[in-house]
Motif scaffolding. Structure first.
Motif, PDB file in Angstrom:
ATOM      1  N   GLY A 165       1.261  -0.634   0.196  1.00 24.53           N
ATOM      2  CA  GLY A 165      -0.291  -0.736  -0.112  1.00 24.53           C
ATOM      3  C   GLY A 165       0.882   1.406  -0.204  1.00 24.53           C
ATOM      4  N   LYS A 201       1.365  -1.061   5.517  1.00 21.83           N
ATOM      5  CA  LYS A 201       1.165  -1.753   4.269  1.00 21.83           C
ATOM      6  C   LYS A 201       3.223  -1.193   4.384  1.00 21.83           C
ATOM      7  N   TRP A 209      -3.241  -3.536  -2.166  1.00 17.97           N
ATOM      8  CA  TRP A 209      -3.392  -2.084  -2.260  1.00 17.97           C
ATOM      9  C   TRP A 209      -4.686  -1.689  -3.159  1.00 17.97           C
ATOM     10  N   PHE A 230      -4.382   4.118   1.299  1.00 14.63           N
ATOM     11  CA  PHE A 230      -3.766   3.126   0.893  1.00 14.63           C
ATOM     12  C   PHE A 230      -3.417   2.984  -0.385  1.00 14.63           C
ATOM     13  N   GLN A 231      -4.216   3.683  -1.938  1.00  8.54           N
ATOM     14  CA  GLN A 231      -3.875   3.151  -3.189  1.00  8.54           C
ATOM     15  C   GLN A 231      -3.148   3.118  -3.318  1.00  8.54           C
TER      16      GLN A 231
END
Length: 294
Positions: free
Chosen positions: A190, A199, A222, A228-229
């Motif tokens: 992420g 992440k 992800w 957190f894209q």
């Protein structure tokens, strides 16, 4: 065997039969779409990795499986202590749950499930309450990670699958890589926001794969949280930049929701693409005035 790593996030459904390949399907967790599984596994008790609706569906539908000796048993719920506590609070019968900690092994049908150390440093500081009565952790020795989170190795006739849950990067991945033969590994990837480390980054995913000595690494998570894209192409760019110098023995595979990955048949693939169709083109006359229309 079908083993679903439970969660509201897209999950991996892992299927195998004796002397057959291991097939993994990435799908959004619509609980009632599943007709049969052999086990429900949780790596940890965060709300995006466990689902009350999914647990209720497995219980209420009366799903059963068989143990390694062929005896019919109710589908078990397998996870660390905190995950089992959560299931029981939701109404899952305690006798249906199996607490695991690193080193424990459970066999169901032809699959061996091995619990391993987790490196989820977010989970270790998770408190049971998020309200005003939240536990103060300052100055306290951390609780035992093994009670909160585990990683898994699933040994199947088609290949061995490593699931790292929400583990951060750890050099102890190298120990797991030396102790076990790992074909496919999942790692939570992420784009961490400012002031956050939750992440693995793109380089962490590559380092994890190299330490685990796996053959294929699959970034997951992800596409779950908007904040957190991340873009998996970042992993591909770094992989291409480093693979020759570091002599990587693995390669990444990039999944999509609804996608299927079958090991070892798909072991050389880098991307999943949904069926493009039109395989029957020109097998029948075209209903057009002239060929020039083509």
């Amino acid at each position: 065997m079908r083993s679903t790593l439970s969660g509201r996030s897209p999950t991996a459904k892992i299927s195998s039969a004796r002397s057959s390949p291991a097939t993994m399907i990435k799908r959004s967790s619509v609980p009632f779409a599943f007709k049969h599984v052999d086990a429900v596994l949780a790596t940890h008790y965060h709300q995006d990795h466990m689902s009350a609706e999914w647990a209720a569906h497995v219980i209420n539908s009366g799903m059963t499986t068989t143990d390694e000796n062929g005896k019919e048993i109710p589908v078990p719920f397998i996870g660390p202590e905190k995950s089992v506590e959560t299931w029981v609070k939701w109404g899952v019968p305690r006798e249906r749950c199996q607490v695991v900690k690193p080193g424990d092994t459970i066999k169901i049908k032809d699959i061996e499930i091995i619990a391993l150390d987790s490196f989820d440093r977010t989970c270790i500081v998770t408190t049971d309450s998020t309200g005003p009565d939240r536990e103060e952790l300052t100055g306290k020795c951390p609780t035992d990670m093994d009670e909160k989170a585990v990683n898994y190795l699933l040994k199947t006739p088609g290949g061995n699958i490593y699931h790292s849950g929400d583990s951060h990067f750890s050099i102890y991945f190298a120990k797991h890589g030396k102790d076990y033969d790992i074909d496919v590994a999942f790692g939570s990837f992420g784009e961490n926001p400012i002031g956050m480390q939750d992440k693995m980054t793109s380089i962490d995913i590559l380092r994890m794969a190299e330490n685990l000595q796996c053959k294929v690494v699959v970034p997951i998570h992800w596409d779950v949280w908007t904040n957190f894209q991340a873009d998996c192409e970042e992993i591909k760019v770094l992989y291409d930049f480093k693979k020759d110098r570091n002599e990587y023995k693995f390669h990444p595979f990039f999944w999509q929701v609804g996608g299927k990955y079958t090991y070892p048949q798909d072991k050389d693939k880098l991307y999943f693409h949904h069926r493009r169709g039109f395989e029957d083109c020109f097998e029948h006359p075209q209903n057009i005035p002239f060929r020039s229309c083509l």
